[in-house]
Design an enzyme around this catalytic site. Sequence first.
Site, short mmCIF file in Angstrom:
data_model
loop_
_atom_site.label_atom_id
_atom_site.label_comp_id
_atom_site.label_asym_id
_atom_site.label_seq_id
_atom_site.Cartn_x
_atom_site.Cartn_y
_atom_site.Cartn_z
N VAL A 1 0.83 -1.20 0.00
CA VAL A 1 0.00 0.00 0.00
C VAL A 1 0.87 1.26 0.00
CG1 VAL A 1 -0.36 0.13 2.53
CG2 VAL A 1 -2.10 1.00 0.98
N ASP A 2 2.04 1.18 0.61
CA ASP A 2 2.99 2.31 0.64
C ASP A 2 3.40 2.69 -0.79
OD1 ASP A 2 4.79 4.16 1.64
OD2 ASP A 2 6.21 2.70 2.42
N1 AR6 Z 1 -5.11 -0.19 -1.02
C1 AR6 Z 1 -5.46 -0.72 0.17
N2 AR6 Z 1 -4.80 -1.75 0.75
C2 AR6 Z 1 -3.73 -2.23 0.09
C3 AR6 Z 1 -3.27 -1.72 -1.14
C4 AR6 Z 1 -4.01 -0.65 -1.70
N3 AR6 Z 1 -3.68 -0.08 -2.87
N4 AR6 Z 1 -2.18 -2.43 -1.53
C5 AR6 Z 1 -1.96 -3.36 -0.57
N5 AR6 Z 1 -2.89 -3.25 0.41
P1 AR6 Z 1 1.54 -3.99 3.19
P2 AR6 Z 1 2.59 -3.90 5.97
C6 AR6 Z 1 -3.07 -4.03 1.66
O1 AR6 Z 1 2.44 -5.10 2.83
O2 AR6 Z 1 2.26 -5.32 6.17
C7 AR6 Z 1 5.78 -1.71 2.55
O3 AR6 Z 1 6.81 -2.09 1.69
C8 AR6 Z 1 -2.47 -5.41 1.74
O4 AR6 Z 1 -3.33 -6.37 1.13
O5 AR6 Z 1 1.35 -2.88 2.25
O6 AR6 Z 1 2.19 -2.90 7.03
C9 AR6 Z 1 6.21 -0.64 3.54
O7 AR6 Z 1 7.16 0.24 2.99
C10 AR6 Z 1 -2.41 -5.62 3.26
O8 AR6 Z 1 -3.65 -6.10 3.76
O9 AR6 Z 1 2.01 -3.27 4.60
C11 AR6 Z 1 6.80 -1.44 4.66
O10 AR6 Z 1 8.14 -1.80 4.40
C12 AR6 Z 1 -2.21 -4.22 3.81
O11 AR6 Z 1 -2.43 -3.32 2.70
C13 AR6 Z 1 5.94 -2.71 4.68
O12 AR6 Z 1 5.41 -2.83 3.36
C14 AR6 Z 1 -0.83 -3.96 4.37
O13 AR6 Z 1 0.15 -4.63 3.58
C15 AR6 Z 1 4.79 -2.58 5.64
O14 AR6 Z 1 4.14 -3.82 5.74
#
Ligand code: AR6
Length: 167
Positions: A33-34
């Site tokens: 998501v980042d």
């Molecule tokens: N909209 C909403 N949710 C989303 C989207 C989106 N566009 N894309 C992914 N998700 P993650 P974390 C969901 O891995 O576990 C990054 O590299 C996804 O399905 O994004 O907190 C950062 O820089 C999941 O349920 O974040 C950090 O290094 C949720 O967002 C690391 O990932 C969180 O998944 C953070 O890890």
Amino acid sequence: MFSIELLQGDITQLEVDAIVNAANNSLLGGGGVDGAIHRAAGSGLLEECKTLNGCNTGEAKLTSGYNLLAKFVIHTVGPVWNGGTKNEEALLENCYRECLRIADELKLKTIAFPNISTGVYGFPKQRAAEIALGITNEYAKIATSLEQVIFVAFDAENYQIYSTLLE
Ligand code: AR6
């Protein structure tokens, strides 16, 4: 008092006062998501993030929303799951509490959360959802400017978990 809503989809497409980013300690972007938020917001977001000196786990920092429909981004750093031995639950609670507090401080009305830490950081989804909704329900009891808190599930599993908990 505010309403709690659940959506499935891409958080970058929402027209709300603030979206929350599940960032890392550097605040300089990443995957998941980042990455999606930085791509949609444009390079102005990274430039502002560079001035913030990172963010501790469990804390949150505010930026403008740049090319997003959202006015602001609240960047929070969830814990990496380590089997529950590293204070992960309390740290995740703090993420949700801090984001709500910042939104309230700015007198925002609408905020949308992704499922913090449940992607590459590996936090168990069911427990993460219980924490997210638990803190949000607790916050709803105090006076707040917020009128709507939206949980955005990207994957079907998180959507199902939140649907069941919200019933
Ligand atoms: N909209 C909403 N949710 C989303 C989207 C989106 N566009 N894309 C992914 N998700 P993650 P974390 C969901 O891995 O576990 C990054 O590299 C996804 O399905 O994004 O907190 C950062 O820089 C999941 O349920 O974040 C950090 O290094 C949720 O967002 C690391 O990932 C969180 O998944 C953070 O890890």
